[in-house]
Design an enzyme around this catalytic site. Structure first.
Site, mmCIF file in Angstrom:
data_model
loop_
_atom_site.group_PDB
_atom_site.id
_atom_site.type_symbol
_atom_site.label_atom_id
_atom_site.label_comp_id
_atom_site.label_asym_id
_atom_site.label_seq_id
_atom_site.Cartn_x
_atom_site.Cartn_y
_atom_site.Cartn_z
ATOM 1 N N HIS A 19 0.838 -1.208 0.000
ATOM 2 C CA HIS A 19 0.000 0.000 0.000
ATOM 3 C C HIS A 19 0.871 1.255 0.000
ATOM 4 O O HIS A 19 2.073 1.193 -0.281
ATOM 5 C CB HIS A 19 -0.986 -0.027 1.168
ATOM 6 N N HIS A 22 4.407 1.245 1.874
ATOM 7 C CA HIS A 22 5.484 0.562 1.152
ATOM 8 C C HIS A 22 5.913 1.391 -0.057
ATOM 9 O O HIS A 22 7.085 1.426 -0.423
ATOM 10 C CB HIS A 22 5.028 -0.834 0.708
ATOM 11 N N CYS A 133 5.021 -11.102 20.510
ATOM 12 C CA CYS A 133 3.985 -10.428 19.710
ATOM 13 C C CYS A 133 3.959 -11.137 18.369
ATOM 14 O O CYS A 133 4.946 -11.111 17.628
ATOM 15 C CB CYS A 133 4.281 -8.944 19.519
ATOM 16 N N CYS A 136 4.624 -8.816 15.283
ATOM 17 C CA CYS A 136 6.040 -8.479 15.072
ATOM 18 C C CYS A 136 6.853 -9.731 14.766
ATOM 19 O O CYS A 136 7.960 -9.639 14.264
ATOM 20 C CB CYS A 136 6.681 -7.882 16.320
ATOM 21 N N CYS A 150 2.156 -5.172 23.179
ATOM 22 C CA CYS A 150 3.307 -4.938 22.311
ATOM 23 C C CYS A 150 3.501 -3.433 22.131
ATOM 24 O O CYS A 150 2.541 -2.726 21.828
ATOM 25 C CB CYS A 150 3.061 -5.606 20.954
ATOM 26 N N HIS A 153 2.478 -2.651 18.286
ATOM 27 C CA HIS A 153 1.115 -2.878 17.800
ATOM 28 C C HIS A 153 0.025 -2.563 18.816
ATOM 29 O O HIS A 153 -1.150 -2.467 18.457
ATOM 30 C CB HIS A 153 0.956 -4.318 17.311
ATOM 31 N N LYS A 306 -3.931 6.002 11.638
ATOM 32 C CA LYS A 306 -3.055 4.915 11.231
ATOM 33 C C LYS A 306 -3.770 4.094 10.144
ATOM 34 O O LYS A 306 -4.981 3.860 10.251
ATOM 35 C CB LYS A 306 -2.762 4.033 12.451
ATOM 36 N N LYS A 309 -6.312 -2.281 7.684
ATOM 37 C CA LYS A 309 -7.366 -2.970 6.932
ATOM 38 C C LYS A 309 -8.695 -2.865 7.666
ATOM 39 O O LYS A 309 -9.735 -2.600 7.055
ATOM 40 C CB LYS A 309 -6.974 -4.444 6.761
HETATM 41 N N1 MSP Z 1 9.288 -8.035 6.532
HETATM 42 C C1 MSP Z 1 9.719 -7.004 7.407
HETATM 43 C C2 MSP Z 1 10.991 -6.372 6.913
HETATM 44 C C3 MSP Z 1 12.144 -7.295 6.739
HETATM 45 S S1 MSP Z 1 13.522 -6.493 6.059
HETATM 46 C C4 MSP Z 1 14.768 -7.532 6.242
HETATM 47 C C5 MSP Z 1 8.644 -5.930 7.487
HETATM 48 N N2 MSP Z 1 7.726 -5.913 6.519
HETATM 49 S S2 MSP Z 1 6.522 -4.862 6.404
HETATM 50 O O1 MSP Z 1 5.681 -5.311 5.332
HETATM 51 O O2 MSP Z 1 5.898 -4.661 7.656
HETATM 52 O O3 MSP Z 1 7.165 -3.556 5.898
HETATM 53 C C6 MSP Z 1 7.577 -2.565 6.759
HETATM 54 C C7 MSP Z 1 8.132 -1.439 5.947
HETATM 55 O O4 MSP Z 1 7.155 -0.971 4.989
HETATM 56 C C8 MSP Z 1 8.454 -0.204 6.758
HETATM 57 O O5 MSP Z 1 9.698 -0.298 7.402
HETATM 58 C C9 MSP Z 1 8.402 0.844 5.678
HETATM 59 O O6 MSP Z 1 9.508 0.760 4.867
HETATM 60 C C10 MSP Z 1 7.180 0.427 4.893
HETATM 61 N N3 MSP Z 1 5.936 0.911 5.477
HETATM 62 C C11 MSP Z 1 4.809 0.187 5.703
HETATM 63 N N4 MSP Z 1 3.830 1.001 6.202
HETATM 64 C C12 MSP Z 1 4.310 2.247 6.329
HETATM 65 C C13 MSP Z 1 3.746 3.481 6.702
HETATM 66 N N5 MSP Z 1 2.510 3.603 7.134
HETATM 67 N N6 MSP Z 1 4.526 4.574 6.596
HETATM 68 C C14 MSP Z 1 5.810 4.523 6.133
HETATM 69 N N7 MSP Z 1 6.355 3.372 5.772
HETATM 70 C C15 MSP Z 1 5.680 2.191 5.931
HETATM 71 O O7 MSP Z 1 8.703 -5.136 8.409
#
Ligand code: MSP
Length: 536
Positions: A19, A22, A133, A136, A150, A153, A306, A309
């Protein structure tokens, strides 16, 4: 000097489709990758998906598919998602791939065969009791919980006990203390963790003291088995971090391996301790050089909330891209907030920024300059012999002028071209995308003022040519760094200026400036959004 440049996003969990959050990380990395390609560097931009772990096992089960089928589906959706968003990654790693299994196994064995600096084994078997958690996929100490929940979360943590392999992280306390102490001698922007607030946060965690970390699970089935002990599955974080090495060709030392020393990891703040402490310790344990920098940004909320879903407020940036243009999404995300702090995405702010910066300041300047050039000069405008932009630049950034002159000389550029490159470079080296864009817009803004004060519509032909030539000069110079931020518009602008030389993100070649700009009229680059019209 062209060199190697490797940049990574976190590998995103494949429990749900990507989304806006990312997209932000991926776009930030994309701008860095495009910029380094434009500067002639050999770039390796790695992104991908984290496909193991209990959470993925659960969602797959709930949807009645196997974990692999689930991951395959998310992967094809996410690849299409990032492609539509113009992300120019060079590789897309999935942790269920065979190359990653080979790398993870080799890495585990390398770590297990060595000792920590305190002489104890890097990996040992034991029993773990802690607060877990599930979201996490991590354990917390009792003191880290917030009212039993957590700290990330806010959901209840569960007390678990299991046989596990430990990574002797605490054995690296001294090495990590020294690493972070040593960084203090450097200017804040050059340290191992950027920005400074995050660097300090990591030092704070270090001061509290590191504990050994559990790196295997017996209760989770979806992952790689621990070498030599298939009752255990490698903990998802240990497995996931290794993806960066897999991408670089580990354990083989092929062509990509040459990029490793230059790697910059970009992510949001919630996974900093994994990247800034666990990961360096893992690399030390395996005898592999550390990344160059860990770069950390904040979180995006949506309309103040925040994204989740359950709230139904998850933003799919493709909808904005289809409605308003991909460039405007890229521009908004990178311009709206200082890199490192949290930001809020709202339709209202998006439209305000689009109209003021893109439609008004930039698009309108392009459109009125080219229209006047056709009206007064049949679309052919001599390039100015002397330019006012050096003076304008010095007025704002006197301290950087000598660097601009040097860059101009070294790269055979005009002062104006070198000025824009320096502004972009200074911002992107940190990285501070907002700063780079604000500086570029500041100089473009002075061209807007110049046009208003000089008022070519009241002047003779010679004067008209001088004034419009100078504005075209600034637009050409600005278009170059803009190729990385708003590539479609920058390409269109260059085409309108009669320059059809570059095809980012491929091999980049800059045409020498013509004596005469032979223009092509085009539609406005960013048509104004009419807020009175009902939304589609
Ligand atoms: N799979 C682990 C990362 C492993 S790396 C070796 C993970 N995945 S995640 O799907 O939760 O992705 C987290 C990352 O997605 C965040 O660190 C950031 O880069 C991005 N983001 C996801 N949601 C976000 C926001 N709401 N705002 C900014 N970035 C965000 O953690």
């Amino acid at each position: 000097m062209p060199g190697k440049f490797m940049v990574t996003t976190p590998i995103y969990y494949s429990n749900a489709p990507a989304h806006l959050g990312h997209t932000y990380t991926s776009m930030a990395c994309d701008v860095l990758a495009r910029w380094h390609r434009l500067r002639g560097d050999d770039v390796f931009y790695l992104t991908g998906l984290d496909e193991h772990g209990g959470n993925i096992e659960k969602v797959a089960k709930a949807s009645g598919t196997s974990p692999q089928e689930w991951c395959d589906r998310i992967a094809s959706e996410d690849i299409a998602f990032f492609r539509e968003l113009g992300i120019t990654n060079d590789d897309f790693i999935r942790t269920t791939e065979e190359r990653h299994r080979i790398a993870t196994e080799a890495f585990w064995k390398a770590v297990a065969s060595r000792q920590a600096p305190d002489g104890k084994p890097n990996i040992y078997k034991g029993e773990y009791t802690g607060w877990y958690c599930a979201k996490c996929e991590a354990y917390f100490a009792e003191g880290e919980l917030e009212a039993g929940n957590c700290p990330i979360h806010g959901t209840p943590a569960e007390k678990l006990k299991e046989e596990t392999y430990f990574f002797h992280l605490s054995g690296y306390q001294g090495e990590l203390d020294r690493l972070f102490e040593g960084e203090l001698a450097k200017p804040a922007e050059e340290r191992f963790v950027y920005p400074e607030t995050r660097f300090n946060e990591v030092r704070g965690i270090l001061r509290e003291g590191l504990r050994d970390i559990s790196i295997s699970r017996t209760k989770v089935g979806w992952g790689f088995p621990v070498p030599g002990d298939p009752n255990h599955v490698i903990y998802v974080w240990f497995d996931a971090l290794i993806n960066y090495l897999t991408g670089a060709g580990y354990p083989g030392k092929g062509e990509r391996w040459g990029h490793w020393d230059s790697v910059i990891h970009v992510m949001a703040k919630e996974i900093i301790r994994f990247h800034a402490l666990l990961w360096p310790a893992m690399l030390m344990a395996a005898g592999i050089p550390l990344p160059r920098k860990v770069v950390v940004h904040g979180w995006w909320t949506v309309e103040g909330d925040k994204m989740s879903k359950s709230k139904g407020n998850v933003v799919d940036p493709r909808e904005f891209s289809r409605e308003f243009s991909l460039d405007s999404v890229r521009y908004f995300l990178l311009r709206e907030i200082e890199f490192g702090v949290d930001g809020d995405f709202s339709r209202k702010r998006f439209i305000e920024r689009y109209n003021s910066d893109l439609a008004n300041d930039f698009g309108n300047l392009v459109h009125r300059t080219i229209s006047m050039a056709f009206r007064y000069l049949e679309g052919r405008v001599k390039r100015p012999a002397s330019s006012p932009w050096e003076g304008e630049f010095i007025k704002r950034w006197e301290g950087r002028a000598s660097r601009v002159r040097e860059a101009a000389k070294a790269e055979s550029l005009t002062f104006t071209q070198a000025a824009f490159i320096t502004l972009a470079n200074d911002g992107l080296a940190l990285p501070q995308f907002q700063q780079a864009l604000a500086d570029i817009w500041e100089l473009v803004g002075s061209a807007n003022k110049f046009l208003d004060t000089e008022a070519p519509w009241k002047k003779e032909k010679d004067e008209q040519e001088r004034i419009l030539g100078q504005v075209l000069e600034v637009l050409e110079a600005a278009s170059w760094p803009l190729l990385v931020f708003i590539p479609d518009a920058a390409m269109k602008l260059r085409a309108q200026l009669g320059l059809t030389d570059v095809l980012p993100p491929g091999p980049v070649k800059r045409a020498s400036l013509p004596e005469i700009f032979t223009l092509t009229a085009g539609d406005p680059l960013f048509p104004r959004i009419d807020t009175k019209k009902p939304a589609k």
